[in-house]
Scaffold this motif. Structure first.
Motif, PDB file in Angstrom:
ATOM      1  N   UNK A   1      44.372  -7.807   5.838  1.00  0.00           N
ATOM      2  CA  UNK A   1      43.347  -7.749   5.320  1.00  0.00           C
ATOM      3  C   UNK A   1      43.683  -7.431   3.801  1.00  0.00           C
ATOM      4  N   UNK A   2      44.586  -6.428   2.990  1.00  0.00           N
ATOM      5  CA  UNK A   2      44.836  -6.486   2.115  1.00  0.00           C
ATOM      6  C   UNK A   2      45.051  -7.594   1.090  1.00  0.00           C
ATOM      7  N   UNK A   3      45.605  -8.964   1.868  1.00  0.00           N
ATOM      8  CA  UNK A   3      46.020  -9.969   1.096  1.00  0.00           C
ATOM      9  C   UNK A   3      44.661 -10.274   1.075  1.00  0.00           C
TER      10      UNK A   3
ATOM     11  N   UNK B   1      38.142  10.103   1.823  1.00  0.00           N
ATOM     12  CA  UNK B   1      37.320   9.749   2.590  1.00  0.00           C
ATOM     13  C   UNK B   1      35.897   9.404   1.644  1.00  0.00           C
ATOM     14  N   UNK B   2      35.809   7.973   2.139  1.00  0.00           N
ATOM     15  CA  UNK B   2      35.394   6.533   1.457  1.00  0.00           C
ATOM     16  C   UNK B   2      33.947   7.461   0.922  1.00  0.00           C
ATOM     17  N   UNK B   3      33.035   7.226   0.228  1.00  0.00           N
ATOM     18  CA  UNK B   3      31.900   7.968  -0.453  1.00  0.00           C
ATOM     19  C   UNK B   3      31.668   7.170  -1.463  1.00  0.00           C
ATOM     20  N   UNK B   4      30.080   6.262  -0.211  1.00  0.00           N
ATOM     21  CA  UNK B   4      29.658   4.655  -1.535  1.00  0.00           C
ATOM     22  C   UNK B   4      29.677   3.036  -0.639  1.00  0.00           C
ATOM     23  N   UNK B   5      29.413   2.852  -0.692  1.00  0.00           N
ATOM     24  CA  UNK B   5      28.876   1.438  -0.207  1.00  0.00           C
ATOM     25  C   UNK B   5      29.523   0.321  -0.934  1.00  0.00           C
ATOM     26  N   UNK B   6      29.863   0.078  -2.341  1.00  0.00           N
ATOM     27  CA  UNK B   6      30.749  -0.125  -2.935  1.00  0.00           C
ATOM     28  C   UNK B   6      31.629  -1.279  -3.083  1.00  0.00           C
ATOM     29  N   UNK B   7      32.601  -0.390  -1.918  1.00  0.00           N
ATOM     30  CA  UNK B   7      33.412  -1.250  -1.647  1.00  0.00           C
ATOM     31  C   UNK B   7      33.732  -1.781  -0.030  1.00  0.00           C
ATOM     32  N   UNK B   8      32.350  -2.081   0.353  1.00  0.00           N
ATOM     33  CA  UNK B   8      32.170  -2.457   2.220  1.00  0.00           C
ATOM     34  C   UNK B   8      32.023  -3.904   1.414  1.00  0.00           C
ATOM     35  N   UNK B   9      32.462  -4.981   2.566  1.00  0.00           N
ATOM     36  CA  UNK B   9      32.681  -4.603   3.682  1.00  0.00           C
ATOM     37  C   UNK B   9      34.365  -4.055   4.063  1.00  0.00           C
ATOM     38  N   UNK B  10      34.655  -4.561   3.102  1.00  0.00           N
ATOM     39  CA  UNK B  10      36.189  -3.928   2.961  1.00  0.00           C
ATOM     40  C   UNK B  10      35.875  -1.969   4.082  1.00  0.00           C
TER      41      UNK B  10
ATOM     42  N   UNK C   1      47.377  -4.451 -12.202  1.00  0.00           N
ATOM     43  CA  UNK C   1      47.460  -6.119 -11.954  1.00  0.00           C
ATOM     44  C   UNK C   1      45.991  -6.640 -11.163  1.00  0.00           C
ATOM     45  N   UNK C   2      46.205  -7.197 -10.593  1.00  0.00           N
ATOM     46  CA  UNK C   2      44.336  -8.627 -10.216  1.00  0.00           C
ATOM     47  C   UNK C   2      44.284  -7.478  -8.963  1.00  0.00           C
ATOM     48  N   UNK C   3      43.073  -7.216  -8.297  1.00  0.00           N
ATOM     49  CA  UNK C   3      43.378  -7.038  -6.772  1.00  0.00           C
ATOM     50  C   UNK C   3      43.814  -5.812  -6.328  1.00  0.00           C
ATOM     51  N   UNK C   4      43.923  -4.966  -7.617  1.00  0.00           N
ATOM     52  CA  UNK C   4      44.821  -3.719  -6.732  1.00  0.00           C
ATOM     53  C   UNK C   4      43.345  -2.918  -6.857  1.00  0.00           C
ATOM     54  N   UNK C   5      43.653  -1.917  -6.513  1.00  0.00           N
ATOM     55  CA  UNK C   5      41.906  -1.465  -6.261  1.00  0.00           C
ATOM     56  C   UNK C   5      43.005  -0.007  -6.618  1.00  0.00           C
ATOM     57  N   UNK C   6      42.101   0.672  -8.111  1.00  0.00           N
ATOM     58  CA  UNK C   6      41.999   2.236  -8.756  1.00  0.00           C
ATOM     59  C   UNK C   6      40.751   2.691  -8.750  1.00  0.00           C
TER      60      UNK C   6
END
Length: 143
Positions: free
Chosen positions: A119-121, A26-35, A53-58
């Motif tokens: 939304x991923x794109x 479960x996501x904790x934190x707000x750094x990846x909002x609004x996604x 590559x660019x755009x990957x979430x890691x």
């Protein structure tokens, strides 16, 4: 109910990814909002099985030991530069050995989203290109 330290928990999940397993968090934190929204959304991740590559979430570990999940916005000479979707400051360089997991899908607003979905794109290809405009866009988002 048992409470454990976040770093201990992520260490355990990291170990599972090293064994080749995919894990959910479960996501904790707000750094990846609004996604992705704190305590609403979830991510699935595993040990990377391809070039990043660019755009990957890691998922990576900072030099101070803190675990962070952000998006790759730039790769230069083998170094990675990352940013949260809610941020305007790029972090880096991050070395490849600091990155231990690739996000493979997310559960956003109760629906699973994978690479190839709109939304991923959008966040991987469009949002990553408007870093200087993010503050303005995020302020206007609720309106």
């Amino acid at each position: 109910m048992r409470t454990i330290d976040t770093r201990t928990y992520i260490d355990m999940l990291r170990g599972l990814t090293e064994e080749g397993k995919e894990v959910t968090l479960i996501v904790a934190g707000s750094s990846m909002s609004p996604f992705l929204i704190h305590h609403r959304d979830s991510i699935c991740f595993r040990k990377p099985d391809r070039e990043l590559r660019r755009g990957d979430m890691v998922f990576y570990q900072r030099a101070d030991g803190q675990y962070v999940m952000h998006r790759i916005c730039r790769i230069r000479q083998g170094d990675y530069y990352l940013i949260g979707d809610a941020q305007t400051e790029i972090e880096g360089p991050i070395k490849r050995n600091q990155i231990f997991a690739l996000v493979t899908q997310v559960k956003r607003k109760g629906k699973w989203i994978r690479p190839g979905d709109f939304w991923w794109f959008f966040f991987a290809q469009i949002w990553i290109r408007v870093i200087p405009l993010r503050r303005f866009i995020i302020r206007m988002y609720p309106k």
